[in-house]
Design a protein around this motif. Structure first.
Motif: not given
Length: 240
Positions: A130-139
């Motif tokens: 979940g954190l990886l997906g959120l970081a990818s979206y934010s980036t």
């Protein structure tokens, strides 16, 4: 009889020397106290050590304790069974091992520990995804900003820190919320044991868990942050 230290105090004696040689009358049996042993757990660790008396009671023996060599265990058990049937032919022969008794006694705790470990690993994996997906979206949302900052001279470490800061703050807030709850749950679980550690002296476990969570989160976020920071500015500026 032989008594333990709890029984010594219960009977009103202050030292083993004072108790040894004294007469006793217990359940119709009379005799002398011949020894005092240190308190030991003769039941599970979940229970307090209680006063204990040990007497030689030939008519009340129902179990034999035998120390055996395990190198040839089947033949050893067969020899013991043969001797048993020769001496006590009217009683069935049954046996168990001390390590099996201990295993049954603490099997529930062992299963709970392994189950908790598996669920904790699963929770960490799901959280990282979940954190990886959120970081990818934010980036992805800040792609043009990253390009502009790189053109203006921002370093890779500065961009990584910029993208990671907000997530690390959220992890810190989660740690602050989770620590009191974990502390309370561990206290409730330890209350089921008469012999237990002082949870206040194990504060470093919570600190280590917090540091580990931050490191895992940082590692997960950095994968996307470093990738975005190393991308050519021309490509990032043309993203929109």
């Amino acid at each position: 009889m032989v008594i333990n230290e709890r029984a010594l105090k219960m009977l009103g004696y202050t030292s083993p020397q004072e108790a040894i040689g004294r007469n006793f009358d217990q359940w119709g049996r009379k005799g002398k106290i011949i020894g005092v042993v240190r308190d030991f757990h003769y039941r599970g660790l979940q229970e307090e050590i209680r006063p204990l008396s040990l007497r030689i009671e030939p008519g009340g023996c129902s179990m034999l304790s035998i120390k055996v060599n395990t190198s040839n265990l089947p033949n050893t058990i067969a020899a013991i069974e043969k001797a048993w049937h020769r001496v006590i032919p009217n009683r069935p022969f049954s046996y168990s091992f001390v390590d099996e008794l201990f295993d049954r006694q603490y099997r529930a705790e062992d299963r709970f520990g392994r189950l908790f470990l598996y669920f904790a690993m699963l929770a960490i994996l799901i959280s990282c995804l979940g954190l990886l997906g959120l970081a990818s979206y934010s980036t992805l949302q800040r792609t043009k900003e990253i390009g502009v900052r790189k053109v203006l001279g921002a370093s890779v470490s500065g961009i990584v820190g910029l993208l990671s800061k907000d997530f690390l703050v959220l992890v810190g807030i989660a740690f602050v919320v989770a620590t009191p709850l974990s502390f309370w749950l561990m206290r409730r679980w330890l209350d089921g044991f008469a012999s237990r550690i002082d949870i206040f002296s194990a504060w470093w476990i919570f600190a280590a868990a917090g540091v580990t969570a931050l490191l895992i989160a940082m590692l997960t976020i950095s994968l996307q942050a470093i990738r975005a920071a190393l991308a050519p500015p021309v490509r990032t500026l043309r993203a929109e």
